[in-house]
Design a protein around this motif. Structure first.
Motif, short mmCIF file in Angstrom:
data_model
loop_
_atom_site.label_atom_id
_atom_site.label_comp_id
_atom_site.label_asym_id
_atom_site.label_seq_id
_atom_site.Cartn_x
_atom_site.Cartn_y
_atom_site.Cartn_z
N TYR A 1 19.10 -54.12 -1.64
CA TYR A 1 17.72 -54.01 -2.48
C TYR A 1 18.42 -53.66 -3.11
CZ TYR A 1 17.77 -49.41 0.22
OH TYR A 1 17.84 -48.32 0.87
N GLY A 2 17.87 -53.38 -4.53
CA GLY A 2 18.70 -52.23 -5.87
C GLY A 2 18.43 -51.63 -5.70
N LEU A 3 19.90 -50.34 -6.31
CA LEU A 3 19.70 -49.17 -6.05
C LEU A 3 19.73 -47.88 -7.51
CD1 LEU A 3 23.00 -48.75 -3.96
CD2 LEU A 3 20.75 -48.72 -3.19
N TRP A 4 19.20 -46.72 -7.57
CA TRP A 4 18.30 -45.82 -8.48
C TRP A 4 19.81 -45.35 -8.87
CZ3 TRP A 4 20.06 -41.17 -9.84
CH2 TRP A 4 19.53 -40.52 -10.87
N PRO A 5 20.82 -45.67 -10.43
CA PRO A 5 19.67 -44.95 -10.98
C PRO A 5 19.98 -46.70 -11.59
CG PRO A 5 21.85 -45.25 -11.68
CD PRO A 5 22.00 -44.91 -10.48
N PRO B 1 9.88 -47.30 -8.59
CA PRO B 1 9.49 -47.96 -7.57
C PRO B 1 10.49 -49.31 -6.89
CG PRO B 1 7.79 -48.76 -8.90
CD PRO B 1 8.66 -47.89 -9.85
N GLY B 2 11.50 -49.59 -7.55
CA GLY B 2 11.98 -50.73 -7.40
C GLY B 2 12.36 -51.01 -6.45
N SER B 3 13.27 -50.15 -5.10
CA SER B 3 13.93 -50.50 -4.32
C SER B 3 12.35 -51.21 -3.18
CB SER B 3 14.27 -49.46 -3.16
OG SER B 3 13.47 -48.30 -3.37
N TYR B 4 11.44 -50.51 -3.10
CA TYR B 4 10.49 -50.88 -2.39
C TYR B 4 9.61 -52.39 -2.98
CZ TYR B 4 9.28 -46.12 -1.36
OH TYR B 4 9.86 -44.87 -1.17
N ILE B 5 9.58 -52.47 -4.23
CA ILE B 5 9.34 -54.60 -4.62
C ILE B 5 10.19 -54.74 -4.24
CG2 ILE B 5 9.03 -55.64 -6.72
CD1 ILE B 5 8.00 -52.87 -7.95
N ASP B 6 11.74 -54.81 -4.33
CA ASP B 6 12.50 -55.68 -3.37
C ASP B 6 12.32 -55.84 -2.01
OD1 ASP B 6 13.95 -55.45 -5.80
OD2 ASP B 6 15.79 -54.27 -5.09
N HIS C 1 18.17 -50.30 5.49
CA HIS C 1 18.97 -49.76 5.67
C HIS C 1 18.87 -48.59 4.73
CE1 HIS C 1 20.80 -49.26 1.24
NE2 HIS C 1 21.04 -51.30 1.68
N GLY C 2 19.50 -47.15 4.84
CA GLY C 2 18.66 -45.63 3.99
C GLY C 2 20.11 -45.56 3.27
N GLY C 3 20.00 -44.63 2.48
CA GLY C 3 20.83 -44.17 1.37
C GLY C 3 20.66 -43.34 0.23
N GLY C 4 19.13 -42.52 0.04
CA GLY C 4 18.63 -41.88 -0.42
C GLY C 4 18.80 -42.48 -1.31
N PHE C 5 18.58 -43.95 -1.41
CA PHE C 5 17.77 -44.85 -2.62
C PHE C 5 18.68 -45.05 -3.54
CE2 PHE C 5 14.37 -42.69 -0.66
CZ PHE C 5 13.41 -44.69 -0.16
N CYS C 6 20.06 -44.24 -3.69
CA CYS C 6 21.00 -44.92 -3.90
C CYS C 6 22.30 -45.62 -4.04
CB CYS C 6 21.01 -43.49 -5.61
SG CYS C 6 21.64 -41.80 -4.56
N PHE C 7 22.38 -45.22 -2.89
CA PHE C 7 24.20 -45.61 -2.58
C PHE C 7 23.77 -46.37 -0.81
CE2 PHE C 7 23.33 -41.18 -0.12
CZ PHE C 7 23.94 -41.56 1.16
#
Length: 303
Positions: A115-119, A124-129, A81-87
């Motif tokens: 996957y995990g979200l910033w902050p 690159p946590g979400s890429y790793i996930d 899914h999308g969400g700007g890596f934070c939501f």
């Protein structure tokens, strides 16, 4: 006291999806809602949540179509899914509804990644996930993985991967890795990118602020070079664009870069006029949203 409050509200940086304050606080502009898994009595699609990894914490919502013949296995879609890596979330009403509809239309199993979200989880946590999730799916190739739905019904010789916005960006990252290193037991047929996020716009600064060890605006995750695009480990790519999308320009540039690279697969681009980013999630009953789902589904069934 008034002075402290004023200082705490001092903005360090403001982006499309978030505001960072000088005292270290972060405000995400869009709340993330979640709904439990559910079954659709009209289509027979079932869903459930699974834990993929505890370290890092990665989970997924799996969608199983109505199985008419238990001896026949069905294709697999890995969705990010999308969400700007934070939501946003695989468990949100928007993505739950979209995947239920897509699975019913295409008759595929979908694994929708949480996957995990910033902050809390810096890039690159979400890429790793996303890589962890991919390896988990591949662990079912011989029918002895941890998830019975995949063991019993998944045909990993018909594997597809895709996502929207930032999820499409992560899909591309994974496709490059599969092309470079392989994915034993899995035959990667195609990638679907809906309104993809790539570099070349104001959101670059937001992405780089989330990624302390980034390589600048030419980071290959943000701006994939031709040599990476040539490595994509799938036979075909489908890209959806939307005329009024703020990502339309960078999505179009990515399409041209992919066509100009030495990628040997087929590239198809579908653009919807008069609509904005993620229109299919917010107005799923519209004609254009239904046409997107039908095209997505037909791509999954043309091996």
């Amino acid at each position: 006291m008034g002075g402290n409050e004023e200082a705490s509200n001092e903005i360090a940086r403001k982006f499309r999806f978030l505001t960072a304050y000088k005292d270290g606080r972060v405000e995400i502009h869009y709340p993330t809602q979640k709904v439990p898994p559910s079954n659709d009595p009209n289509t027979g699609v079932q869903s459930k949540d699974v834990i993929i990894s505890t370290e890092p914490p990665v989970s997924a919502r799996i969608f199983l179509p109505k199985i008419h013949d238990p001896t026949q296995k069905v294709p697999v879609l890995y969705y990010i899914h999308g969400g700007g890596f934070c939501f946003e979330s695989a468990f949100s009403p928007l993505f739950h509804g979209h995947l239920m509809t897509l699975v019913a239309e295409a008759n595929v199993i979908a694994v929708s990644l949480e996957y995990g979200l910033w902050p809390e989880r810096p890039l690159p946590g979400s890429y790793i996930d996303s890589w962890v999730g991919l390896q988990w799916i591949a662990s079912h190739a011989n029918g002895s993985g941890p998830e019975p739905w995949l063991n019993d019904h998944a045909d990993l010789s018909r594997f597809f991967m895709g996502g929207d916005s930032g999820g499409a960006n992560m899909s591309n990252f994974l496709a490059v890795h599969i092309g470079s290193y392989g994915l034993p037991g899995v035959r990667f047929i195609g990638m679907i990118m809906v309104h993809p996020f790539f570099g070349g716009m104001e959101d670059d600064e937001m992405w780089m602020s989330m990624y302390p060890t980034n390589c600048g605006k030419q980071d290959p995750k943000l701006k994939p070079p031709a040599e990476d695009l040539a490595k994509l480990g799938c036979k075909k790519v489908l890209i959806f664009l939307a005329e009024k999308d703020h990502l339309r320009e960078v999505g179009g540039i990515f399409c041209e870069d992919l066509k100009k690279s030495r990628y040997k697969g087929a590239v198809e681009v579908v653009e919807h006029e008069g609509v904005a980013h993620e229109f299919h999630l917010f107005d799923p009953a519209s004609d254009k949203s239904r046409s997107l789902v039908k095209k997505f589904a037909s791509f999954l069934n043309e091996v």
